[in-house]
Design a protein around this motif. Sequence first.
Motif, PDB file in Angstrom:
ATOM      1  N   PRO A  14       0.868  -1.284  -0.354  1.00 24.60           N
ATOM      2  CA  PRO A  14      -0.152  -0.139   0.102  1.00 24.60           C
ATOM      3  C   PRO A  14       1.023   1.303   0.158  1.00 24.60           C
ATOM      4  N   CYS A  15       0.474   2.169  -1.075  1.00 24.78           N
ATOM      5  CA  CYS A  15       1.580   3.253  -1.307  1.00 24.78           C
ATOM      6  C   CYS A  15       0.641   4.681  -1.318  1.00 24.78           C
ATOM      7  N   LEU A  16       1.041   5.412  -0.680  1.00 18.91           N
ATOM      8  CA  LEU A  16       0.086   6.735  -0.873  1.00 18.91           C
ATOM      9  C   LEU A  16       1.113   7.727  -1.631  1.00 18.91           C
ATOM     10  N   VAL A  17       0.467   8.698  -2.552  1.00 18.64           N
ATOM     11  CA  VAL A  17       0.958   9.689  -3.240  1.00 18.64           C
ATOM     12  C   VAL A  17       0.436  10.948  -2.958  1.00 18.64           C
ATOM     13  N   HIS A  37       0.157  -1.200  -4.734  1.00 16.02           N
ATOM     14  CA  HIS A  37      -1.294  -0.697  -4.628  1.00 16.02           C
ATOM     15  C   HIS A  37      -1.290   0.745  -4.610  1.00 16.02           C
ATOM     16  N   ILE A  38      -1.585   1.578  -5.414  1.00 15.47           N
ATOM     17  CA  ILE A  38      -1.412   3.043  -5.333  1.00 15.47           C
ATOM     18  C   ILE A  38      -2.585   3.870  -5.102  1.00 15.47           C
ATOM     19  N   THR A  39      -2.573   4.677  -3.930  1.00 16.44           N
ATOM     20  CA  THR A  39      -3.670   5.667  -3.661  1.00 16.44           C
ATOM     21  C   THR A  39      -3.184   7.049  -3.637  1.00 16.44           C
ATOM     22  N   VAL A  40      -3.812   7.986  -4.495  1.00 17.13           N
ATOM     23  CA  VAL A  40      -3.469   9.315  -4.753  1.00 17.13           C
ATOM     24  C   VAL A  40      -4.366  10.224  -3.978  1.00 17.13           C
ATOM     25  N   VAL A  41      -3.860  11.058  -3.160  1.00 17.40           N
ATOM     26  CA  VAL A  41      -4.935  12.111  -2.719  1.00 17.40           C
ATOM     27  C   VAL A  41      -4.237  13.586  -3.023  1.00 17.40           C
ATOM     28  N   ALA A  42      -5.450  14.329  -3.590  1.00 16.23           N
ATOM     29  CA  ALA A  42      -4.913  15.968  -3.827  1.00 16.23           C
ATOM     30  C   ALA A  42      -6.327  16.174  -4.315  1.00 16.23           C
ATOM     31  N   PRO A  43      -6.386  17.887  -4.263  1.00  8.43           N
ATOM     32  CA  PRO A  43      -7.713  18.311  -4.474  1.00  8.43           C
ATOM     33  C   PRO A  43      -7.919  18.364  -5.872  1.00  8.43           C
ATOM     34  N   TRP A  44      -6.763  18.218  -6.827  1.00  7.35           N
ATOM     35  CA  TRP A  44      -6.963  18.507  -8.375  1.00  7.35           C
ATOM     36  C   TRP A  44      -5.930  17.390  -8.832  1.00  7.35           C
ATOM     37  N   ALA A  45      -6.073  17.265 -10.151  1.00  5.03           N
ATOM     38  CA  ALA A  45      -5.021  16.144 -10.804  1.00  5.03           C
ATOM     39  C   ALA A  45      -4.929  16.531 -12.343  1.00  5.03           C
ATOM     40  N   CYS A  46      -3.412  16.672 -12.743  1.00  2.00           N
ATOM     41  CA  CYS A  46      -3.405  17.029 -13.895  1.00  2.00           C
ATOM     42  C   CYS A  46      -3.476  16.188 -14.813  1.00  2.00           C
ATOM     43  N   ASP A  47      -3.395  16.276 -16.127  1.00  4.37           N
ATOM     44  CA  ASP A  47      -4.109  15.482 -17.304  1.00  4.37           C
ATOM     45  C   ASP A  47      -3.349  14.115 -17.192  1.00  4.37           C
ATOM     46  N   THR A  48      -2.416  13.955 -17.069  1.00  5.64           N
ATOM     47  CA  THR A  48      -1.459  12.735 -16.877  1.00  5.64           C
ATOM     48  C   THR A  48      -2.128  12.096 -15.869  1.00  5.64           C
ATOM     49  N   VAL A  49      -2.055  12.554 -14.779  1.00  5.23           N
ATOM     50  CA  VAL A  49      -2.864  11.500 -13.403  1.00  5.23           C
ATOM     51  C   VAL A  49      -4.260  11.265 -13.842  1.00  5.23           C
ATOM     52  N   LYS A  50      -5.020  12.367 -14.383  1.00  2.35           N
ATOM     53  CA  LYS A  50      -6.352  11.924 -14.876  1.00  2.35           C
ATOM     54  C   LYS A  50      -6.532  10.701 -15.634  1.00  2.35           C
ATOM     55  N   GLY A  56      -8.311   3.555 -14.319  1.00  2.00           N
ATOM     56  CA  GLY A  56      -8.392   2.587 -12.867  1.00  2.00           C
ATOM     57  C   GLY A  56      -6.961   2.178 -12.537  1.00  2.00           C
ATOM     58  N   GLU A  57      -5.859   2.635 -12.712  1.00  4.19           N
ATOM     59  CA  GLU A  57      -4.782   2.141 -12.398  1.00  4.19           C
ATOM     60  C   GLU A  57      -4.356   2.636 -11.047  1.00  4.19           C
ATOM     61  N   VAL A  58      -4.942   3.861 -10.368  1.00  6.20           N
ATOM     62  CA  VAL A  58      -4.845   4.448  -9.025  1.00  6.20           C
ATOM     63  C   VAL A  58      -6.046   4.582  -8.373  1.00  6.20           C
ATOM     64  N   ASP A  59      -5.931   4.505  -7.075  1.00  6.81           N
ATOM     65  CA  ASP A  59      -7.237   4.866  -6.449  1.00  6.81           C
ATOM     66  C   ASP A  59      -7.213   6.409  -6.073  1.00  6.81           C
ATOM     67  N   TYR A  60      -8.229   7.299  -6.186  1.00  5.48           N
ATOM     68  CA  TYR A  60      -7.969   8.557  -6.222  1.00  5.48           C
ATOM     69  C   TYR A  60      -8.946   9.229  -5.190  1.00  5.48           C
ATOM     70  N   ILE A  61      -8.308   9.871  -4.228  1.00  4.74           N
ATOM     71  CA  ILE A  61      -9.272  10.896  -3.298  1.00  4.74           C
ATOM     72  C   ILE A  61      -8.959  12.118  -3.516  1.00  4.74           C
ATOM     73  N   PRO A  62     -10.163  12.926  -4.125  1.00  3.60           N
ATOM     74  CA  PRO A  62     -10.175  14.155  -4.538  1.00  3.60           C
ATOM     75  C   PRO A  62     -10.290  15.250  -3.367  1.00  3.60           C
ATOM     76  N   ARG A  63      -9.310  15.525  -2.530  1.00  4.68           N
ATOM     77  CA  ARG A  63      -9.349  16.484  -1.608  1.00  4.68           C
ATOM     78  C   ARG A  63      -7.971  16.874  -1.115  1.00  4.68           C
ATOM     79  N   GLU A  64      -8.141  17.536   0.025  1.00 10.29           N
ATOM     80  CA  GLU A  64      -6.595  17.988   0.672  1.00 10.29           C
ATOM     81  C   GLU A  64      -6.379  16.880   1.373  1.00 10.29           C
ATOM     82  N   TYR A  65      -4.857  16.612   1.845  1.00  6.76           N
ATOM     83  CA  TYR A  65      -4.341  15.659   2.541  1.00  6.76           C
ATOM     84  C   TYR A  65      -4.908  15.617   4.151  1.00  6.76           C
TER      85      TYR A  65
END
Length: 464
Positions: A14-17, A37-50, A56-65
Motif C-alpha cells: 500500500p503506497c500513498l502519493v 497498490h497506489i492511492t493518490v490524494v490531492a484536490p486536483w489532478a493534472c491530465d497525466t494523472v487523470k 483505474g490504475e490508481v485509487d484517487y481521493i479528491p481532497r486535501e491531505y
Amino acid sequence: MRYFPIFIDTAELPCLVVGAGEVAARKIELLLKSEAHITVVAPWACDTVKKLIDAGEVDYIPREYHPDDLDGMRLIFVATDQDSVNRQVHHDASERDILVNVVDNTPLCQFITPSIIDRSPIIIAMSSGGVAPVLLRYLRQKLESVIPHGIARLGRFSERFRERVKQSLNSVTQRRYFWEDILDGDVAEQVLQGNDKHAEELFEQRLHDYQHDNSTQGEVYLVGAGPGDPDLLTFRALRLMQKADVVVYDRLVSPAVLELVRRDAEKIYVGKARSKHTLPQEDINQLLVDQAQAGNRVVRLKGGDPFIFGRGGEEIEPLIENNIRFQVVPGITAAAGAASYAGIPLTHRDHAQSVVFATGHLRDNTIDLDWPALVQKQQTLVFYMGLTGLGIICQKLIEHGMPESTPIALVASATLPHQHVVTGTLTSIESLVAQAGISPPALIIVGSVVSLHKQLNWFHQDRA
C-alpha cells in the motif's frame, strides 16, 4: 554510505502519493512499473494523472491531505507545491515510522528513489544521495548503452532453471561455477539471440556434465594488481577478481583495488613489511595449494606485476608440483606506474637508451649488487624496496663513479591521490626524503631522465 540500497517487495504494497501534478505523475508512473497498490490524494489532478485515474490504475481521493490518509500505508511519496503540506506529511509519517519521500527535498526524505535501468527481472539502481544528479544521468546513459535489452531474456531464463540447478547440484560453489559457465558461454549467447530451444539443449548438456564431474580441485590466478590506481587493472584481472572464492593479498595492494574483489570472497591478508612478515613465503605457497585443493578459485593479488620482484615464480612451483591449474595475469609494474605518474620517462632518446630494475632490499645492512654494471652512461636505474637503503644506494653509486650531481627521484604511493614525488641529487636526496616524511611503498629512479620531471609532470602538478 548514508543511503543503504535495498529492493522492497512491492506485491500488494500500500503506497500513498500526496499530490497529483506533473511531478507526482512521474513518481506514479514509476510506481506503476511495480506491483504496489497506489492511492493518490490531492484536490486536483493534472491530465497525466487523470488518465491514470480514469484507467483505474490508481485509487484517487479528491481532497486535501488528512493525517488519516496514512492509515494502512507503508510507503509515502509527497509531491505538492506547498512546503507546509510537504512538511506536515513528513512529520506525520515519521511519527508513525512510515518511510516517506518528499520529492526534491532531500532533508525530508527517509529514502530516495534511485536512477533505474529496467531490464526486468534484472533491475539496476544507482544513486548519488541527491548530490550529483547530472553525473548520475551520465552514468545511466553509459550503462544503458552497454547493457543489452536482451539481458531481460537471460534473467527470465535463469529464473526458470534456478530451482532445477539447485536440486541437481548439491554444492553452493559448484552451482556458482555452473552459472558462471552458463553466463559466460554459448548458452547465454543463444538466449540473447532469442534461440531458446537451442539454449535449453546446451543448458541440459552442461548440467549433465556438472552432475557427473566429481572434481573438487580449484585453480589459482596470480594477478598483477598494478601500482595502486584501480583504473590501471587489466580487464582480465578484474574478471578473475570477480570470480574468486578466496583472495590472498599483501600490503602493496591498494584498498581501492581490493574493493573490486567479489564482495563475498574470503580475503586473507599475508602482507609483508620489512622485518615483519604476516606469513612466511613457504606458508603462503602452501596456503595457495591448500585453498585450491579445497576446490576454491584463488586469486593471489600482488602489487605491480607478479613476475617483477613479486616472487610469482616461487609461488607457481608448488602449484606445478601438486598438479594445480593456474594462470598468471601481468599487471602494470610499479616502475612503469611510478615513472608515468611522476612524469619521468624511463627511456628517452636524449637521456637513456636502457633501463635496469634492481632490488634495494637490505641484507645485514648491505645491498649486494653489481654496482659497476649499474653505473653506466645513458642508463636509468629503478630500485624497488630501496627506501631504507637509500643512503647506501647513493653511496655505492658515487663510489663506483656516478657523479654526485646525478638526478634521483623517490616516488611514494605511486598513482594514488596521495602520491608524493621528491627529487634531488645523489648527495641531497636522503635529507630531502627525511624532511618529506616519506614512508613505504616507494620507488627510486636514478638517471638524467629525472630532470624531466618538472617539465613532464602531469599528475598532481601542484605538488611538482
